[in-house]
Design an enzyme around this catalytic site. Structure first.
Site, short mmCIF file in Angstrom:
data_model
loop_
_atom_site.label_atom_id
_atom_site.label_comp_id
_atom_site.label_asym_id
_atom_site.label_seq_id
_atom_site.Cartn_x
_atom_site.Cartn_y
_atom_site.Cartn_z
N LYS A 86 0.85 -1.20 0.00
CA LYS A 86 0.00 0.00 0.00
C LYS A 86 0.88 1.25 0.00
O LYS A 86 1.88 1.31 0.73
CB LYS A 86 -0.91 -0.02 1.23
CG LYS A 86 -1.96 1.08 1.25
CD LYS A 86 -2.87 0.97 2.47
CE LYS A 86 -3.98 2.00 2.47
NZ LYS A 86 -4.84 1.90 3.66
N SER A 161 -9.88 1.70 2.60
CA SER A 161 -8.97 2.44 1.74
C SER A 161 -7.92 1.57 1.05
O SER A 161 -7.38 1.97 0.04
CB SER A 161 -8.27 3.52 2.55
OG SER A 161 -7.41 2.93 3.52
N SER A 185 -10.09 -0.46 6.96
CA SER A 185 -9.48 -0.35 5.64
C SER A 185 -8.69 -1.57 5.17
O SER A 185 -8.23 -1.59 4.03
CB SER A 185 -8.56 0.87 5.58
OG SER A 185 -9.33 2.04 5.46
#
Lengths: 509, 99
Positions: A86, A161, A185
């Site tokens: 990420k 997210s 997330s």
């Protein structure tokens, strides 16, 4: 589970299988890396998981794993396994944006602790993946670089997210990924893409080198297509770090052993609490049916399943959307147009404050601005007691609900999300509808507890299209992450690995 | 709770150093009003005798030996800066003429 036309495609293997093949010399780490880089080239135009592909770095890392093996040096359990990282986790020498224009082009001068740990373990970082800007969102639609797409249905969100992480693993671009979870997330994107995703106990994984959103809630954690793969990655990144003063100086819970044990499907002696408040109105019937079927499987495997009430969970959303924006408004003050990132309007005449305001206006997206202003409001004098102060009290009440429930239950369960993956564009103009995606995932981080999402089968998609994945959430007391993995592995043993049923997508073998 | 006015949003934006546009003020005023209305629910349950939780895990201050170690290379840091000069961050004017 049979995989159509999988042949000898290296991207279809689990991380566990891949590591074994590399260790035995069946394949080289470079071959594995190239297979995944090819896969990214073939499908990422559709999926848009990656913001930066680090081909040279990935091959160099794979070569060093192959060299180690050739020299007879011991290999770590995930040596040579590719991973999607990420873009909120900093990587020395590799662009890190946190999904924001304000950091576009930023090359970090250091590695996050988890980045370093993965490099040391020989995990091959393929590149950096998409996310909602500063991890604020539930769909990746708040990314400054465009939304990612759900491999199960490209018109739908892969969650957020950490939606780049989930999209990459569900599309077989990488077998494992790292995400971060502040209010859900990791778990919500894992649920809607048919993956396993775990949010560790707060303090279990170092936050050093994570671009901060809400410091009292943020935790990095693993994604995988199987529970065991997820546990193996958890063990690589977990552990005490002197660089993070909130890092717990305690042994890492035995998550890999728990995943192996749970796979035997024996849950005798375990009491599972179904949280009454996480269901009912607003939950899709297909999601609730799939979870009920999973609870029945838990009973078949010997667990005692009971209903428990956590009366304050209904206030988690309100508390979270005060606490997280308050901490964010403070954390994001560091983007001041001085030390890194964007600078706008520096014409030699304008002063620092004006340049700062113009830069933040140009560099932040709408959701980030909304949350900064909510946080600024909630922390301002005259409103502090009514908003931030009250939210902190709700946090206490939620922790007490958990403590009471864990007096009788070993783990608590619920759907991970109230709905299956929603359509891109459907909630983007309605912040409260978007926030509702996190209803079930918010209580655990507010109490600092570990929670995992594991696939619970498929459900009909409202509005038509293919059936879509449902996630089951398993929550445990602090530092009992291993319980999450044990129960998740039992669910997986009973229901099968869902990710193998994902569409192959164009360009696949 | 009172509705959030356009002027209040403008004030928040100034505090947060966001040079928001007129269009944004209209949009944000409506949205912040809905969000703050929804989150105000926290006032319904949290009684006076409930202690606040700022942090879920009990923490104590962490101290470590003060050892001299190399820090990140200055060149590397300044490479990432929007503007640098003479080995330092170059910043826009900080004081106005009246100051």
């Amino acid at each position: 589970m049979a995989v159509p036309d999988s042949g000898d495609d290296l991207t279809r293997l689990t991380a566990t299988e891949t590591a074994a093949k590399i260790a035995s010399g069946d394949v080289s780490a470079v071959e594995v890396a190239n297979a995944h880089l090819d896969r990214i080239r073939a499908v990422d135009g559709d999926v848009h998981a990656f913001l930066t592909v680090d081909e040279d770095g990935a091959i160099a890392c794979a070569e060093s794993v192959d060299d180690k093996r050739a020299n007879g040096e011991p290999l770590s359990p995930l040596a040579g396994v590719p991973l999607a990282l990420k873009d909120v986790v900093v990587t020395r020498g590799l662009q890190t944006t946190s999904g924001s224009k304000i950091l576009e082009g930023w090359i970090p001068p250091y590695d996050a602790t988890i980045t370093r740990k993965m490099r040391e373990a020989g995990v091959v970082i393929l590149g950096k993946v998409n996310m909602d800007e500063f991890a604020m969102g539930s769909s990746t639609e708040n990314s400054a670089f465009g939304a990612s797409r759900n491999p199960w249905d490209l018109t739908r969100t892969p969650g957020g997210s950490s939606g780049g992480s989930s999209a990459a693993v569900a599309a077989f671009e990488a077998p494992i990924a790292i995400g971060t979870d502040t209010g859900g997330s990791i778990r919500q994107p894992a649920a809607v893409t048919g993956l396993v995703g775990h949010k560790p106990t707060y303090g279990g994984v170092s936050r050093y080198g994570l671009i901060a959103f809400s410091s009292s809630l943020d935790q990095a954690g693993p994604f995988g297509r199987t529970v065991l793969d997820t546990a193996l990655l958890h063990e690589v990144i977990a552990g005490h770090d002197p660089m993070d003063s909130t890092s717990l100086d305690v042994p890492v819970p035995p998550v890999v052993a728990a995943a192996r044990e749970g796979a035997h499907g024996d849950l005798a002696g375990l009491t599972v609490g179904v949280v009454k408040e996480l269901g009912g109105e607003g939950y899709e019937p297909g999601v609730e049916a799939a979870c009920r079927a999973a609870y029945a499987k838990l009973e078949e495997m010997g667990a005692k399943v009971v209903e428990v009430s956590c009366p304050h969970f209904g206030y988690a959303l309100a508390a979270y959307y005060l606490i997280a924006p308050s901490e964010a408004s403070s954390n994001l003050a560091r983007f001041d147009a001085v030390r890194y990132g964007l600078r706008v309007g520096d014409d030699g005449v304008r002063g620092l404050e004006e340049v700062m305001s113009l830069t933040r206006e140009a560099g932040f997206g709408a959701e980030v601005k909304r949350r900064i202003m909510i946080g600024t409001y909630a922390l301002s004098s005259g409103y502090y007691d009514a908003y931030y102060g009250q939210a902190q009290k709700v946090r206490t009440l939620i922790s007490r609900d958990f403590a009471a429930a864990f007096e009788t239950c070993d783990v608590l369960v619920s759907p991970t999300t109230p709905t299956v993956a929603f359509k891109l564009g459907e909630r983007v103009d309605d912040p409260m509808a978007m926030y509702a995606s996190d209803l079930c995932t918010l209580p655990a981080p507010l109490a600092g507890l570990p929670a995992i999402s594991v696939p619970a089968g498929l459900a009909a998609a409202p509005g038509g299209g293919p059936e879509l994945p449902v996630g089951l959430q398993i929550m445990a007391p602090a530092l009992a992450d291993d319980r999450c993995y044990r129960v998740a592995a039992a669910v997986e043993a009973a229901l099968g690995v869902l990710a193998d049923k994902a569409p192959l997508l164009e360009g696949a073998k | 709770m009172p509705a959030i006015s356009r002027e209040e949003v403008a004030h928040l934006a100034r505090l947060a150093r966001l040079a928001v546009t007129d269009d944004e003020l209209d949009t944000f005023a409506g949205q912040l009003d809905v969000i703050l209305g929804a989150v105000a629910r926290v006032g319904e349950v949290a009684a006076d005798d409930i202690p606040p939780t700022s942090h879920a895990v009990p923490l104590t201050n962490v101290l470590r030996p003060d050892e001299v170690k190399p820090s990140i290379d200055r060149e590397m840091v300044l490479l990432a800066a929007p503007a640098a000069e003479d080995g330092r961050f170059r910043v826009p004017r900080i004081l106005t003429e009246e100051e």
